[in-house]
Every structure is written in structure tokens, then in C-alpha cells.
Design a protein around this motif. Structure first.
Motif, PDB file in Angstrom:
ATOM      1  N   PRO A 148       0.813  -1.221   0.000  1.00 32.79           N
ATOM      2  CA  PRO A 148       0.000   0.000   0.000  1.00 32.79           C
ATOM      3  C   PRO A 148       0.849   1.275   0.000  1.00 32.79           C
ATOM      4  N   MET A 149       0.416   2.250  -0.772  1.00 34.76           N
ATOM      5  CA  MET A 149       1.077   3.557  -0.841  1.00 34.76           C
ATOM      6  C   MET A 149       0.018   4.648  -0.712  1.00 34.76           C
ATOM      7  N   PRO A 150       0.347   5.768  -0.087  1.00 30.76           N
ATOM      8  CA  PRO A 150      -0.606   6.879  -0.085  1.00 30.76           C
ATOM      9  C   PRO A 150      -0.831   7.391  -1.510  1.00 30.76           C
ATOM     10  N   HIS A 151      -2.059   7.820  -1.805  1.00 26.98           N
ATOM     11  CA  HIS A 151      -2.414   8.385  -3.110  1.00 26.98           C
ATOM     12  C   HIS A 151      -3.710   9.140  -2.873  1.00 26.98           C
ATOM     13  N   SER A 152      -4.494   9.451  -3.906  1.00 28.29           N
ATOM     14  CA  SER A 152      -5.709  10.222  -3.693  1.00 28.29           C
ATOM     15  C   SER A 152      -6.967   9.356  -3.756  1.00 28.29           C
ATOM     16  N   VAL A 153      -6.818   8.054  -3.515  1.00 28.42           N
ATOM     17  CA  VAL A 153      -7.939   7.120  -3.411  1.00 28.42           C
ATOM     18  C   VAL A 153      -7.470   6.049  -2.420  1.00 28.42           C
ATOM     19  N   PRO A 154      -8.378   5.450  -1.647  1.00 29.66           N
ATOM     20  CA  PRO A 154      -7.919   4.400  -0.737  1.00 29.66           C
ATOM     21  C   PRO A 154      -7.321   3.205  -1.497  1.00 29.66           C
ATOM     22  N   GLU A 155      -6.401   2.511  -0.828  1.00 34.39           N
ATOM     23  CA  GLU A 155      -5.844   1.255  -1.347  1.00 34.39           C
ATOM     24  C   GLU A 155      -5.192   1.387  -2.721  1.00 34.39           C
ATOM     25  N   ALA A 156      -4.239   2.300  -2.814  1.00 34.53           N
ATOM     26  CA  ALA A 156      -3.368   2.354  -4.000  1.00 34.53           C
ATOM     27  C   ALA A 156      -2.141   1.517  -3.673  1.00 34.53           C
ATOM     28  N   HIS A 157      -1.604   0.842  -4.695  1.00 36.84           N
ATOM     29  CA  HIS A 157      -0.522  -0.100  -4.420  1.00 36.84           C
ATOM     30  C   HIS A 157       0.665   0.032  -5.343  1.00 36.84           C
ATOM     31  N   LEU A 158       1.819  -0.154  -4.741  1.00 34.87           N
ATOM     32  CA  LEU A 158       3.044  -0.435  -5.481  1.00 34.87           C
ATOM     33  C   LEU A 158       3.076  -1.955  -5.627  1.00 34.87           C
ATOM     34  N   THR A 159       3.355  -2.431  -6.833  1.00 35.02           N
ATOM     35  CA  THR A 159       3.325  -3.867  -7.076  1.00 35.02           C
ATOM     36  C   THR A 159       4.735  -4.411  -7.251  1.00 35.02           C
ATOM     37  N   ALA A 160       5.063  -5.429  -6.452  1.00 32.20           N
ATOM     38  CA  ALA A 160       6.332  -6.134  -6.646  1.00 32.20           C
ATOM     39  C   ALA A 160       6.030  -7.386  -7.459  1.00 32.20           C
ATOM     40  N   LEU A 161       6.693  -7.523  -8.617  1.00 32.43           N
ATOM     41  CA  LEU A 161       6.507  -8.708  -9.465  1.00 32.43           C
ATOM     42  C   LEU A 161       7.785  -9.546  -9.376  1.00 32.43           C
ATOM     43  N   ARG A 162       7.663 -10.683  -8.690  1.00 32.45           N
ATOM     44  CA  ARG A 162       8.842 -11.541  -8.543  1.00 32.45           C
ATOM     45  C   ARG A 162       8.773 -12.703  -9.533  1.00 32.45           C
ATOM     46  N   SER A 163       9.943 -13.067 -10.053  1.00 31.40           N
ATOM     47  CA  SER A 163      10.065 -14.252 -10.904  1.00 31.40           C
ATOM     48  C   SER A 163      11.524 -14.664 -10.837  1.00 31.40           C
ATOM     49  N   PRO A 164      11.838 -15.868 -11.320  1.00 33.07           N
ATOM     50  CA  PRO A 164      13.253 -16.280 -11.308  1.00 33.07           C
ATOM     51  C   PRO A 164      14.144 -15.307 -12.085  1.00 33.07           C
ATOM     52  N   ALA A 165      13.534 -14.468 -12.943  1.00 36.37           N
ATOM     53  CA  ALA A 165      14.341 -13.522 -13.728  1.00 36.37           C
ATOM     54  C   ALA A 165      14.639 -12.255 -12.950  1.00 36.37           C
ATOM     55  N   GLY A 166      14.086 -12.119 -11.744  1.00 33.68           N
ATOM     56  CA  GLY A 166      14.380 -10.929 -10.952  1.00 33.68           C
ATOM     57  C   GLY A 166      13.125 -10.251 -10.446  1.00 33.68           C
ATOM     58  N   LEU A 167      13.348  -9.301  -9.552  1.00 34.28           N
ATOM     59  CA  LEU A 167      12.248  -8.545  -8.939  1.00 34.28           C
ATOM     60  C   LEU A 167      12.069  -7.232  -9.699  1.00 34.28           C
ATOM     61  N   VAL A 168      10.839  -7.039 -10.211  1.00 32.11           N
ATOM     62  CA  VAL A 168      10.507  -5.811 -10.924  1.00 32.11           C
ATOM     63  C   VAL A 168       9.438  -5.084 -10.120  1.00 32.11           C
ATOM     64  N   VAL A 169       9.573  -3.769  -9.988  1.00 29.84           N
ATOM     65  CA  VAL A 169       8.603  -2.983  -9.221  1.00 29.84           C
ATOM     66  C   VAL A 169       7.831  -2.056 -10.153  1.00 29.84           C
ATOM     67  N   HIS A 170       6.508  -2.157 -10.091  1.00 28.50           N
ATOM     68  CA  HIS A 170       5.613  -1.247 -10.801  1.00 28.50           C
ATOM     69  C   HIS A 170       5.039  -0.312  -9.732  1.00 28.50           C
ATOM     70  N   THR A 171       5.448   0.966  -9.732  1.00 25.91           N
ATOM     71  CA  THR A 171       5.064   1.819  -8.583  1.00 25.91           C
ATOM     72  C   THR A 171       3.570   2.121  -8.554  1.00 25.91           C
ATOM     73  N   GLY A 172       2.897   2.106  -9.701  1.00 26.96           N
ATOM     74  CA  GLY A 172       1.532   2.612  -9.732  1.00 26.96           C
ATOM     75  C   GLY A 172       1.562   4.088  -9.365  1.00 26.96           C
ATOM     76  N   ASP A 173       0.414   4.650  -8.978  1.00 25.43           N
ATOM     77  CA  ASP A 173       0.340   6.056  -8.576  1.00 25.43           C
ATOM     78  C   ASP A 173       0.618   6.121  -7.079  1.00 25.43           C
ATOM     79  N   TRP A 174       1.464   7.057  -6.668  1.00 25.53           N
ATOM     80  CA  TRP A 174       1.859   7.079  -5.265  1.00 25.53           C
ATOM     81  C   TRP A 174       2.341   8.457  -4.854  1.00 25.53           C
TER      82      TRP A 174
END
Ligand SMILES: [Zn+2]
Ligand SMILES: [Zn+2]
Length: 560
Positions: A148-174
Motif C-alpha cells: 500500500p502507498m498513499p495516493h488520492s484514493v484508498p488502497e493504491a498499491h506499489l506492485t512487486a513482481l517476482r520471478s526467477p528472472a528478478g524482482l521488478v517494481v511497478h510503482t503505480g500512482d503514489w
């Protein structure tokens, strides 16, 4: 049909690929695809809104032919938060994919309401799987964590996408708001832990990446808003985004403290109210007045939160300003507060609405004149802080127009991120497990939704609409008998052309059309298309000469 590539490359077991079908090079219509080990997931599926360039089109969705071709290789649609530019496309596009939609409970509740309200549309039976805010689970080829990240609507999220190829972060709106009013501040320990784990790449929010400093906190609005409510002795109307539950909390608390009642006006506000109440985000607030209770409340006791901060003609505030609202009137002693920002493209509509209110004598307050709005997106000091925690090796700016993306990439280099790349919609990028590079381009586009029907924004319908708006319309009726002889005088009408009432011109047109038809061979006169073409070119010639315009031309051939 288009001639661009519709097929994505097959992502290998050792890499993470990325392509956006919307949201890169624009603010709105977000739709990103992440691929790994032969499979893909979509992150967000948003809309953008029409403007003066798209007459009659309110909602625009991404062209998802690329997703059509993925078939069952698309394993999930993951929604980061409940803003229209991230979730709004699902009711329109859900008939085009079979996989479930994953999102947090607030977004799930909002999406169910939207699908119910728009129940006539196909694809309403979308399977929704809830992931709690802060939760982690397998989604397609990825191990997904919603932070969860603060934003201008409840429950906005930064997404961590894990796979054997590495960890990628999609920040979304924050943003990094220390006091977001609704929800908690960002969990910096959790974010730092991702950094320790090792972030291969971040795909980050660029909306405010050109702004220095730190975006102000939502809590800083409490006092200025309370002061406006306290000091006015007539109605105070607030226009704000219906999803801004924190703002609604702030306004409602200030009204209660001043001994005033607060009501909600507008369908989308009531929809959000019901969702937020069901999810526990309106706790401790007084009951909101229904629209039919507003007229019974004395003006000195009334605060109303309205839809229509963007000047939308059908929204509550516009109808109130026009004196067209059933339940609420406005008079010169009232105050209207625009507790919102102007979305690019809406400035003219907002300006017209504010001018109308000012002309009535209403006191109009905006974020240019008082502290009544803060952004939900991070400025540079926050971006520096987050990337300091995540320590990404690579940066791909998202959620921005070209200038925001380039500014974000340049800033990323300045603060020490090794590799930054700028990509636009359709560019297939390798984020992890190999060089950070573009692998090609796939088809992207924008599709207008006009009363539930899809209209290509590059197609004839929109071109005709724009032409009619600028140059007007000319209509001609030609009556022929079965041998192709003219059976009655041709008739012409013009609309949206300065000379529309010019009798002489109309007669000249009708005669020229008769001449053009008579000049055709007997055989051609039996062919409707040949008659239409001859009449159209005669008409075009005269109108060009006499009016300088090129109206949209419509020729009807009737056989008797
Ligand atoms: Zn958002
Ligand atoms: Zn957004």
C-alpha cells in the motif's frame, strides 16, 4: 484493420518483458503488460476521456487487439487502484479476455458496482479475485505483492513482481504522504526490504517528475478547508473527484465541527460513498444528506460536495450553475470551492463554468487562490527518497506525457540509477534477464466509446464529425425513375453553413445537380453510386466557390 504487428514475442524463462498499450506518452488509459516464461499479465486497464477533438465521445479505451491475440497466454488483469485511468476500461473490455481480475477489496467493491450499474454491457461476468492490501500471491507467472502507498484514493498499491528472472517494481500512482488522512503512510521498512532483496527494474509514476520538492500532505488541507466552511454564512459547495475519500473525510469533519450538515450531489459520488462506507472508510463521519434533503436545509447550514470539478456539462455542479438541478439552487452569496486540479484538456470547460459562477456573483475558490487541493503524485524529493529505498538498477518512466517521461529518466540518471530508458506505447522492452532494450513495436491505438458502441478515433465516423463541426453538412435528394430520367426536382439543404438560408444558392445547387445527372450516360444513371458521385462533385465545386467551405456531403438517390 491495421498493418502493425499484433503478436508479442514469447518471453523466455530467464527474462521479464514489458509493453504498454496505454499510459506511456499520455496521462490516462493505463495498461501495461508484463511477460515471463511464455505468459503475460496486464497491470491496470484504464480509460481516458474525450475532448473537443473527439466530438460525442466521452470515454476512450486502449485498442487491445494485441491482448485478443494473446488468448489464454494472458493469465491475469491486476488492478493497482480504483481510479478510472487504471480500472475504468474493464467494464468495456472484459468481454475480450477470459482471465480473472485481481485487486484489493476496495477496488473489487468499486468494480462490482461499476459492472452492475453498466450491466447492459457484455462481459459483465468478470471473475474478481481479491488480494488484501499488503498481500502476496501467485498471479500468472509472477509472485505478486501489493504494497500500500498513499495516493488520492484508498488502497493504491506499489506492485512487486517476482520471478526467477528478478524482482521488478511497478510503482503505480503514489506519494509519500506522512499523514494521508485515509490509510497509512508508506511502510518504508517494507520498501527498504525490497531494495535489500534487489530490484532489477522499476516502472515509475512520472506525473509530477518535473516538480521540485515534496508534494504537500492531504492533512495540510484540513485547516484551510475548515476556515472556509466556518467563515461563510451561506451555502458552500465543494467540487472534488468522487474517488478522493480523504478529501470527503476532511470536508465532512470540518462541516460537523462548524455545526453544518454535509450532502453529496451526483451519481458517481454516491457510488463511491457506498463503496467507501462498505469498506469502512467513512467511519466517525456524520450521515451525508441525500439530494432530496438539500432543499430543506437552511443555506447557512449547508455544505454540499458535488461532482463536476472538470466542468463536465452533465455533472452536478454544471447543472446547479445552470439552475437545472432539481434539489439544489445557488445564489450570489454562496461559495463554490474547486477542491481539485484541472486535468489537461479540461481547462476551457472548467474556465467556462467558473466564469459563469463568477458572473452570478458567486465566490469561486480554487487551488490557485487557497490551499484547497494537493496532488496524489510524487515530486522529485519523494522520487529520490523511494528510489533510495528500492535501489533499482534500471528505470522505465511511465504514467506521463513525453516531457514527463524524459524528465523522469534524466532525473533518475542524476540520482544515480545506472540504466534508464524512455519507451512509448507499443514499445516492447526487456526489463530484466538480459540487456535493457527495445525488442520491437506492437500495435496500439485509441478506441472511443459512444453510448456503449466502439468508434475508431482514426476512422470515418470521427473524421465526419470533426468535418461537420467545422464545415457543416450539405444534403441532396435526387429522384429518378426506373429508366434513370429525373422524375422530380432535386432538393438540397444545408446545415451549419453560413449560406444555409440563401435561396439563390440552393436553386443554383439544385440546377447544377440536375445538369450533372443529365450529363451521365443512360447506363450510369441506372447506377446509384455513379449518380451519387456525379452529384457530390458538382455540389462540392459550387460550395467551394460560393462559401469557401467543404461541408460533409450526403446524397440520397430515390427510385420511383
Ligand atoms: Zn491514481
Ligand atoms: Zn493514474
Amino acid at each position: 484493420m491495421n498493418t502493425d504487428k499484433l503478436d508479442l514475442p514469447v518471453p523466455g524463462d530467464g527474462e521479464v518483458l514489458f509493453v504498454a498499450l496505454g499510459g506511456l506518452g499520455e496521462i490516462g488509459m493505463n495498461l501495461a503488460l508484463y511477460g515471463h516464461a511464455g505468459q503475460w499479465i496486464a497491470v491496470d486497464m484504464g480509460v481516458t476521456f474525450g475532448d473537443e477533438e473527439t466530438p460525442g465521445i466521452d470515454v476512450i479505451v486502449p485498442d487491445i487487439q494485441v491482448i485478443d491475440r494473446l488468448g489464454d497466454k494472458l493469465k491475469a488483469v491486476l488492478v493497482t487502484h480504483a481510479h478510472e485511468d487504471h480500472i475504468g476500461g474493464i467494464p468495456y473490455l472484459s468481454g475480450r479476455f477470459k482471465c480473472p481480475v485481481f485487486c484489493s477489496p476496495f477496488a473489487a467493491s468499486f468494480l462490482r458496482r461499476k459492472l452492475e450499474d453498466d450491466g447492459g454491457r457484455k462481459g459483465k461476468k468478470v471473475k474478481i479475485v481479491e488480494i488484501p492490501s499488503g498481500g502476496r500471491r501467485a498471479v500468472g507467472p509472477f509472485d505478486i505483492e501489493l504494497i500500500p502507498m498513499p495516493h488520492s484514493v484508498p488502497e493504491a498499491h506499489l506492485t512487486a513482481l517476482r520471478s526467477p528472472a528478478g524482482l521488478v517494481v511497478h510503482t503505480g500512482d503514489w506519494k509519500l504522504d506522512p499523514d494521508p488522512v485515509v490509510g497509512k503512510p508508506a511502510d518504508e521498512a517494507r520498501l527498504a526490504a525490497l531494495g535489500e532483496e534487489g530490484v532489477a527494474a522499476v516502472v515509475g509514476d512520472s506525473t509530477n517528475a518535473l516538480r521540485e520538492g515534496w508534494t504537500r500532505s492531504e492533512a495540510e488541507l484540513a485547516e484551510p478547508i475548515a476556515e472556509i466552511i466556518r467563515t461563510r454564512d451561506r451555502r458552500v459547495l465543494f467540487a472534488c473527484f468522487s474517488s478522493n475519500i480523504a478529501r470527503i473525510n476532511t470536508i465532512a469533519k470540518a462541516a460537523a465541527a462548524a455545526g453544518k450538515d454535509v450532502g453529496l450531489v451526483g451519481r458517481s459520488l454516491w457510488r463511491m460513498h457506498d463503496v467507501a462506507e462498505g469498506q469502512g472508510y467513512l467511519k466517525g463521519l456524520p450521515r451525508f444528506l441525500r439530494e432530496d434533503e438539500l432543499a430543506m436545509t437552511p443555506a447557512g447550514k449547508l455544505v454540499a460536495i458535488c461532482t463536476g470539478s472538470q466542468g463536465e456539462p452533465r455533472a452536478a455542479l454544471h447543472r446547479i450553475a445552470d439552475g437545472q438541478h432539481r434539489h439544489i439552487e445557488i445564489d450570489p452569496a454562496d461559495t463554490v470551492v474547486f477542491s481539485s486540479r484541472d486535468i489537461p484538456g479540461n481547462e476551457k470547460a472548467i474556465g467556462r463554468l467558473q466564469n459563469r459562477l463568477v458572473a452570478m456573483g458567486v465566490d469561486v475558490v480554487t487551488d490557485g487562490t487557497a490551499k484547497v487541493h494537493v496532488s496524489g503524485h510524487p515530486a522529485r524529493d519523494e522520487i529520490r527518497h523511494l528510489y533510495g529505498l528500492l535501489k533499482p538498477k534500471r528505470l522505465l518512466p511511465a504514467h506521463g506525457e513525453g516531457r514527463h517521461l524524459y524528465g523522469h529518466a534524466q532525473f533518475g540518471e542524476e540520482i544515480g540509477i545506472k540504466e534508464t530508458r524512455v519507451a512509448f506505447n507499443g514499445d516492447v522492452m526487456r526489463l530484466a534477464g538480459g540487456d535493457f532494450e527495445a525488442l520491437g513495436k506492437v500495435h496500439v491505438g485509441r478506441i472511443g466509446v459512444d453510448n456503449g458502441v466502439s468508434v475508431s478515433l482514426a476512422g470515418d465516423a470521427l473524421r465526419d464529425r470533426r468535418r461537420m463541426r467545422v464545415d457543416g453538412v450539405a444534403m441532396v435528394t435526387i429522384v429518378l425513375d426506373e429508366k434513370g430520367e429525373i422524375a422530380a426536382d432535386s432538393m438540397a439543404t444545408l446545415a451549419g453553413v453560413e449560406a444555409a438560408e440563401d435561396e439563390e444558392l440552393l436553386i443554383e445547387i439544385e440546377e447544377a445537380i440536375d445538369d450533372a445527372v443529365e450529363d451521365l450516360s443512360r447506363k450510369a444513371r441506372r447506377d446509384d453510386v455513379a449518380v451519387e458521385d456525379a452529384a457530390s462533385s458538382a455540389l462540392r465545386r459550387i460550395l467551394r466557390k460560393r462559401t469557401g467551405k467543404r461541408p460533409h456531403i450526403n446524397v440520397h438517390v430515390i427510385r420511383v
